[in-house]
Design a protein around this motif. Structure first.
Motif, mmCIF file in Angstrom:
data_model
loop_
_atom_site.group_PDB
_atom_site.id
_atom_site.type_symbol
_atom_site.label_atom_id
_atom_site.label_comp_id
_atom_site.label_asym_id
_atom_site.label_seq_id
_atom_site.Cartn_x
_atom_site.Cartn_y
_atom_site.Cartn_z
ATOM 1 N N LEU A 94 0.826 -1.204 0.000
ATOM 2 C CA LEU A 94 0.000 0.000 0.000
ATOM 3 C C LEU A 94 0.862 1.257 0.000
ATOM 4 O O LEU A 94 0.543 2.254 -0.662
ATOM 5 N N LEU A 95 1.960 1.207 0.733
ATOM 6 C CA LEU A 95 2.881 2.340 0.754
ATOM 7 C C LEU A 95 3.497 2.552 -0.629
ATOM 8 O O LEU A 95 3.578 3.681 -1.130
ATOM 9 N N ASP A 96 3.898 1.469 -1.271
ATOM 10 C CA ASP A 96 4.495 1.545 -2.601
ATOM 11 C C ASP A 96 3.496 2.076 -3.629
ATOM 12 O O ASP A 96 3.870 2.792 -4.565
ATOM 13 N N ALA A 97 2.209 1.729 -3.442
ATOM 14 C CA ALA A 97 1.157 2.176 -4.362
ATOM 15 C C ALA A 97 0.682 3.600 -4.069
ATOM 16 O O ALA A 97 -0.219 4.097 -4.752
ATOM 17 N N GLU A 98 1.264 4.215 -3.054
ATOM 18 C CA GLU A 98 0.883 5.566 -2.633
ATOM 19 C C GLU A 98 -0.614 5.657 -2.301
ATOM 20 O O GLU A 98 -1.290 6.643 -2.628
ATOM 21 N N ALA A 99 -1.113 4.616 -1.645
ATOM 22 C CA ALA A 99 -2.527 4.584 -1.245
ATOM 23 C C ALA A 99 -2.798 5.638 -0.183
ATOM 24 O O ALA A 99 -1.925 5.989 0.610
ATOM 25 N N ARG A 100 -4.022 6.131 -0.171
ATOM 26 C CA ARG A 100 -4.469 7.118 0.804
ATOM 27 C C ARG A 100 -5.796 6.667 1.393
ATOM 28 O O ARG A 100 -6.448 5.748 0.891
ATOM 29 N N GLY A 101 -6.221 7.319 2.465
ATOM 30 C CA GLY A 101 -7.528 7.042 3.052
ATOM 31 C C GLY A 101 -7.544 5.747 3.848
ATOM 32 O O GLY A 101 -6.506 5.268 4.312
ATOM 33 N N ILE A 102 -8.732 5.173 4.030
ATOM 34 C CA ILE A 102 -8.920 3.984 4.863
ATOM 35 C C ILE A 102 -8.896 2.727 4.007
ATOM 36 O O ILE A 102 -9.626 2.613 3.021
ATOM 37 N N HIS A 103 -8.081 1.767 4.412
ATOM 38 C CA HIS A 103 -8.042 0.452 3.780
ATOM 39 C C HIS A 103 -8.194 -0.622 4.852
ATOM 40 O O HIS A 103 -7.682 -0.470 5.962
ATOM 41 N N HIS A 104 -8.890 -1.691 4.506
ATOM 42 C CA HIS A 104 -8.999 -2.855 5.369
ATOM 43 C C HIS A 104 -8.114 -3.964 4.814
ATOM 44 O O HIS A 104 -8.085 -4.192 3.601
ATOM 45 N N PHE A 105 -7.404 -4.659 5.710
ATOM 46 C CA PHE A 105 -6.630 -5.824 5.283
ATOM 47 C C PHE A 105 -6.626 -6.881 6.370
ATOM 48 O O PHE A 105 -6.275 -6.600 7.522
ATOM 49 N N THR A 106 -6.998 -8.098 5.993
ATOM 50 C CA THR A 106 -6.849 -9.284 6.841
ATOM 51 C C THR A 106 -6.493 -10.455 5.936
ATOM 52 O O THR A 106 -6.551 -10.344 4.708
ATOM 53 N N ASP A 107 -6.135 -11.575 6.545
ATOM 54 C CA ASP A 107 -6.092 -12.806 5.780
ATOM 55 C C ASP A 107 -7.516 -13.149 5.352
ATOM 56 O O ASP A 107 -8.476 -12.491 5.756
ATOM 57 N N ALA A 108 -7.673 -14.171 4.539
ATOM 58 C CA ALA A 108 -8.990 -14.524 4.005
ATOM 59 C C ALA A 108 -9.730 -15.464 4.962
ATOM 60 O O ALA A 108 -9.127 -16.187 5.759
ATOM 61 N N GLY A 109 -11.070 -15.447 4.865
ATOM 62 C CA GLY A 109 -11.892 -16.347 5.662
ATOM 63 C C GLY A 109 -12.338 -15.738 6.977
ATOM 64 O O GLY A 109 -12.080 -14.576 7.267
ATOM 65 N N LYS A 110 -12.999 -16.546 7.788
ATOM 66 C CA LYS A 110 -13.463 -16.098 9.097
ATOM 67 C C LYS A 110 -13.645 -17.303 10.008
ATOM 68 O O LYS A 110 -13.805 -18.435 9.549
ATOM 69 N N THR A 111 -13.636 -17.051 11.309
ATOM 70 C CA THR A 111 -13.852 -18.100 12.302
ATOM 71 C C THR A 111 -14.177 -17.428 13.630
ATOM 72 O O THR A 111 -14.200 -16.205 13.745
ATOM 73 N N SER A 112 -14.411 -18.235 14.638
ATOM 74 C CA SER A 112 -14.574 -17.722 16.007
ATOM 75 C C SER A 112 -13.249 -17.880 16.742
ATOM 76 O O SER A 112 -12.333 -18.573 16.280
ATOM 77 N N TRP A 113 -13.148 -17.257 17.919
ATOM 78 C CA TRP A 113 -11.962 -17.486 18.749
ATOM 79 C C TRP A 113 -11.838 -18.971 19.077
ATOM 80 O O TRP A 113 -10.726 -19.522 19.097
ATOM 81 N N HIS A 114 -12.978 -19.633 19.309
ATOM 82 C CA HIS A 114 -12.955 -21.072 19.587
ATOM 83 C C HIS A 114 -12.449 -21.845 18.375
ATOM 84 O O HIS A 114 -11.627 -22.771 18.507
ATOM 85 N N GLY A 115 -12.918 -21.475 17.181
ATOM 86 C CA GLY A 115 -12.456 -22.136 15.973
ATOM 87 C C GLY A 115 -10.967 -21.940 15.748
ATOM 88 O O GLY A 115 -10.247 -22.860 15.331
ATOM 89 N N PHE A 116 -10.498 -20.733 16.033
ATOM 90 C CA PHE A 116 -9.069 -20.438 15.925
ATOM 91 C C PHE A 116 -8.277 -21.300 16.904
ATOM 92 O O PHE A 116 -7.261 -21.914 16.551
ATOM 93 N N ALA A 117 -8.754 -21.372 18.137
ATOM 94 C CA ALA A 117 -8.069 -22.167 19.161
ATOM 95 C C ALA A 117 -8.063 -23.656 18.810
ATOM 96 O O ALA A 117 -7.062 -24.348 19.020
ATOM 97 N N LYS A 118 -9.189 -24.156 18.291
ATOM 98 C CA LYS A 118 -9.254 -25.569 17.885
ATOM 99 C C LYS A 118 -8.228 -25.868 16.795
ATOM 100 O O LYS A 118 -7.571 -26.919 16.808
ATOM 101 N N ALA A 119 -8.107 -24.958 15.834
ATOM 102 C CA ALA A 119 -7.136 -25.152 14.757
ATOM 103 C C ALA A 119 -5.713 -25.118 15.298
ATOM 104 O O ALA A 119 -4.865 -25.924 14.890
ATOM 105 N N ILE A 120 -5.447 -24.209 16.224
ATOM 106 C CA ILE A 120 -4.113 -24.151 16.845
ATOM 107 C C ILE A 120 -3.801 -25.467 17.544
ATOM 108 O O ILE A 120 -2.714 -26.033 17.385
ATOM 109 N N GLU A 121 -4.756 -25.973 18.327
ATOM 110 C CA GLU A 121 -4.537 -27.214 19.079
ATOM 111 C C GLU A 121 -4.255 -28.386 18.140
ATOM 112 O O GLU A 121 -3.296 -29.153 18.349
#
Length: 285
Positions: A194-221
């Motif tokens: 984003l810095l290289d592209a000289e982006a301005r304003g508000i941008h959202h960035f996350t990895d893809a997908g979604k889960t719950s904290w429980h789902g995240f913890a289950k995957a970690i375990e």
């Protein structure tokens, strides 16, 4: 390009340093080198360095502790960004500021767009929103919201889960809050893009997908057990109300990143990214 990095010792700062592009002259400062709440020192540094860009990765991130330390949270998350933005504007330095999904109240049922109305629930979210508002007074600023950031290093949800799973046979994890776990290095690469592209304003960035904290913890375990990082632990779902954390958290805080991914590239699903993080954790063990 000369870049000033504030908050270099945190997990995002560490990831930014690790993923720094070639040809970047990075001045990375932690809290020992610069107290960002010292406005005079901060202003003098930005003026003297004359960097092309400053990345503010410093933040008060202890969501629960913020409820009892509101003044400190606002000092770091709101007042310091205001001073950073003002100093950057005076010196002609581009500003990149990192914020959070916790500026939203979690009542949505579809991912939050960058132009969605913020309505934070707790002190941490309110302090981060105040920082956003201060930064947005300067039109050249780039504001990047992310969510559930973790890494193989530092204090974060992954680190806490692995520690608890080693110490206990069973843990309770909240299952009625949904978001997107995001590897700090995924976010760091996005920031550089984003810095290289000289982006301005508000941008959202996350990895893809979604889960719950429980789902995240289950995957970690499950993944950690396969790698031999722990013997195994039962991960039991609970509700946020029953868990009783001091700070309220949004029930749904998935971010709509579709406007950002054409610049940064679409990241891996969070579940796949976790494989690499745990492999890095095992290699460091």
């Amino acid at each position: 390009m000369k870049i000033l990095l504030l908050g270099a010792a945190g997990q995002i700062g560490h990831a930014l340093t690790a993923t720094m592009p070639e040809g970047c002259d990075l001045l990375a400062l932690d809290r020992n080198a610069l107290d960002i709440t010292d406005t005079a020192a901060l202003t003098a540094l930005i003026a003297s360095e004359q960097a092309q860009a400053a990345i503010n990765a410093a933040a008060y991130t202890d969501v629960d502790a913020a409820e009892a330390h509101e003044e400190e949270a606002f000092g770091i998350n709101a007042e310091a960004p205001r001073a950073i933005a003002a100093a950057c504007a005076r010196s002609g330095t581009r500003l990149v500021h990192i914020s959070t999904d916790y500026v939203f109240d979690g009542t949505a049922t579809t991912p939050y767009r960058p132009d969605a109305r913020p309505a934070p629930l707790g002190v941490y979210g309110r302090s981060k929103l105040a920082g956003e508002q201060a930064v947005q007074e300067y039109p050249d600023a780039l504001l990047i919201r992310s969510a559930w950031v973790y890494d193989a290093h530092g204090r974060n949800f992954l680190d806490t889960m692995l520690r608890l799973m080693t110490e206990r046979n069973e843990i309770r994890v909240v299952a009625d809050q949904t978001g997107t776990p995001t590897h700090a290095k995924s976010l760091a690469r996005a920031i550089w893009a984003l810095l290289d592209a000289e982006a301005r304003g508000i941008h959202h960035f996350t990895d893809a997908g979604k889960t719950s904290w429980h789902g995240f913890a289950k995957a970690i375990e499950a993944k950690a057990r396969e790698l031999g990082l722990l013997d195994g632990c039962t991960v039991t779902p609970t509700t946020a109300a029953d868990y009783g954390a001091p700070a309220p958290r949004p029930a749904f805080s998935v971010l709509d990143c579709r406007g950002t991914w054409p610049i940064t590239g679409t990241p891996q699903d969070w579940n796949d990214e976790l494989d690499g993080v745990l492999a890095e954790r095992k290699a460091a063990a």
